[in-house]
Write a protein that holds these residues in place. Structure first.
Motif, PDB file in Angstrom:
ATOM      1  N   LEU A 146       0.847  -1.191   0.000  1.00  0.00           N
ATOM      2  CA  LEU A 146       0.000   0.000   0.000  1.00  0.00           C
ATOM      3  C   LEU A 146       0.885   1.244   0.000  1.00  0.00           C
ATOM      4  O   LEU A 146       1.725   1.419   0.879  1.00  0.00           O
ATOM      5  N   VAL A 166      -3.186   4.401  -1.968  1.00  0.00           N
ATOM      6  CA  VAL A 166      -4.374   4.550  -1.129  1.00  0.00           C
ATOM      7  C   VAL A 166      -4.576   5.984  -0.643  1.00  0.00           C
ATOM      8  O   VAL A 166      -5.511   6.259   0.108  1.00  0.00           O
ATOM      9  N   GLY A 368      -6.942  10.187  -2.047  1.00  0.00           N
ATOM     10  CA  GLY A 368      -7.105   8.760  -2.300  1.00  0.00           C
ATOM     11  C   GLY A 368      -7.993   8.472  -3.487  1.00  0.00           C
ATOM     12  O   GLY A 368      -8.645   9.365  -4.031  1.00  0.00           O
ATOM     13  N   ALA A 377      -9.363   3.507   2.388  1.00  0.00           N
ATOM     14  CA  ALA A 377      -8.856   2.791   1.217  1.00  0.00           C
ATOM     15  C   ALA A 377      -7.903   1.677   1.643  1.00  0.00           C
ATOM     16  O   ALA A 377      -7.932   0.575   1.089  1.00  0.00           O
ATOM     17  N   ALA A 378      -7.062   1.941   2.649  1.00  0.00           N
ATOM     18  CA  ALA A 378      -6.138   0.922   3.149  1.00  0.00           C
ATOM     19  C   ALA A 378      -6.902  -0.223   3.798  1.00  0.00           C
ATOM     20  O   ALA A 378      -6.592  -1.406   3.581  1.00  0.00           O
TER      21      ALA A 378
END
Length: 393
Positions: A146, A166, A368, A377-378
């Motif tokens: 990520l 992300v 993001g 998002a992560a």
């Protein structure tokens, strides 16, 4: 697939420094919002502890940097690595997340490779900046990488490694939500005081390197800008080191340790001197004109200069593709140079405004995918990997 309906997963998270602790805490919160029963183990600091983590050992044991600085700590770091590997082997978590701190984190990922546990590394190693050949060591270390910076997936892609952008967590930091008036009231400051932010770093090993030159700079600055008031935002762990090191400064600084006070100080500030790193993005988000400065052991600097492959050290400059803020490093990290830089930041309105316009462009590029918050998002990427691993073949 409704992940929340599954058996509650156990996620083992490692953060090796204060910035990783913040990322870890936000990630834990985002995962719990999607999977309320999610359980966590691993290594973290105060912020992750507040989210319910019982750290295997203190985060401060890992917070060390620099080639020379690491040497006296090698034995302890080796013991801590053994402890982390043993804990993962014993608890058999559903997934391991390592956050930044590549010196420790990547060794951990390599050691647990044979356990068959899903692995995510959050915050891509900055090998694009120096020692690019290290990218050859990465295949097989993680199942998902990520990235915080928009250009990183393309870099890793050129080396055959999939990576996902992300967004940068600085956008969730709240650094732009401070209250200048509250800062002045809280610290009983006169309206004439001009707040100067000094950010010497987050590690006990690096703070003593910048504070002496900051003190000498303030002594020179008194004749130029007598109404400047220094403010040093640091963690509670580092605060005692700062208090001792600044006891004889010509102007005693205000040392702030809480997030609200830090952001209020940003709102009140007219200028900042900061080390390179995420702090430059925090200040940019708050709209604080700045200069970047840093000093490391001369031996560390000697090797670093021969390995660095990017034109800028400051993250703001790197993302802008030009020098937006001055970089006063090593031999330019001197009291007289810093004093002149601070004067310009306070006195040259056009220069400060130009920096702020560039900050806005840089920050826009850190948003993001699909306007999602970086931690969300992560969390989505991590839970998707977990769901994939749990699905029957």
């Amino acid at each position: 697939m409704d992940t929340a309906a599954d058996t509650s997963p156990l996620i083992w998270i490692l953060a090796g420094e204060a910035s990783g602790d913040v990322l870890g805490a936000r990630l834990m919160q985002a995962i719990r919002a999607r999977v309320p029963g999610a359980r966590f183990a691993g290594v973290g600091g105060q912020r992750m502890t507040e989210q319910g983590l019982r750290s295997l050992f203190p985060l401060r044991d890992l917070a060390v940097m620099g080639l020379v600085e690491v040497l006296p700590r090698l034995r302890q770091l080796s013991r801590r690595l053994d402890e982390a590997v043993a804990d993962i082997a014993a608890t058999r978590p559903d997934l391991v997340v390592t956050i930044d701190s590549p010196g420790f984190a990547l060794r951990l990922l390599r050691r647990i490779k044979g356990l068959g546990i899903a692995r995510v590394h959050y915050v891509a190693p900055q090998v694009w900046a120096w020692r690019q050949k290290r990218v050859r060591e990465f295949p097989g270390l993680w199942d998902e990488l990520l990235c915080l910076l928009p250009f990183e997936p393309a870099f890793f892609g050129r080396h055959g490694l999939a990576a996902r952008f992300v967004g940068h967590p600085v956008l969730q930091s709240g650094a732009d939500q401070g209250d200048a008036g509250r800062f002045y009231r809280t610290h009983n400051l006169p309206e004439s005081a001009r707040v100067l932010i000094l950010m010497p770093g987050s590690r006990r090993s690096e703070v003593p390197r910048l504070l002496p030159v900051f003190g000498d700079m303030l002594a020179q600055l008194r004749t130029m800008l007598p109404d400047v008031l220094p403010v040093v935002p640091v963690s509670a762990v580092v605060a005692p080191v700062v208090e001792q090191a600044t006891a004889r400064w010509p102007v005693r600084p205000i040392i702030v340790t809480t997030l609200q006070d830090k952001h209020d100080a940003f709102a009140a500030a007219g200028a900042a001197l900061t080390k390179s790193g995420t702090s430059t993005l925090e200040l940019a988000l708050a709209g604080v004109p700045m200069a970047v400065t840093y000093r490391v052991n001369p031996i560390t600097a000697f090797f670093a200069r021969r390995l660095i492959r990017v034109p800028h050290v400051a993250m703001v400059n790197l993302l802008a593709g030009r020098e937006v803020v001055p970089e006063l490093l090593q031999e330019n990290c001197r009291a007289d140079v810093l004093a002149r830089a601070v004067c310009r930041l306070f006195e040259d309105g056009d220069y400060a405004a130009e920096q702020k316009r560039a900050f806005a462009d840089v920050l826009h590029g850190l948003e993001g995918p699909d306007d999602s918050q970086p931690a969300d998002a992560a969390a989505d990427a991590i839970l998707a990997l977990l769901a994939e691993r749990r699905s029957p073949a």
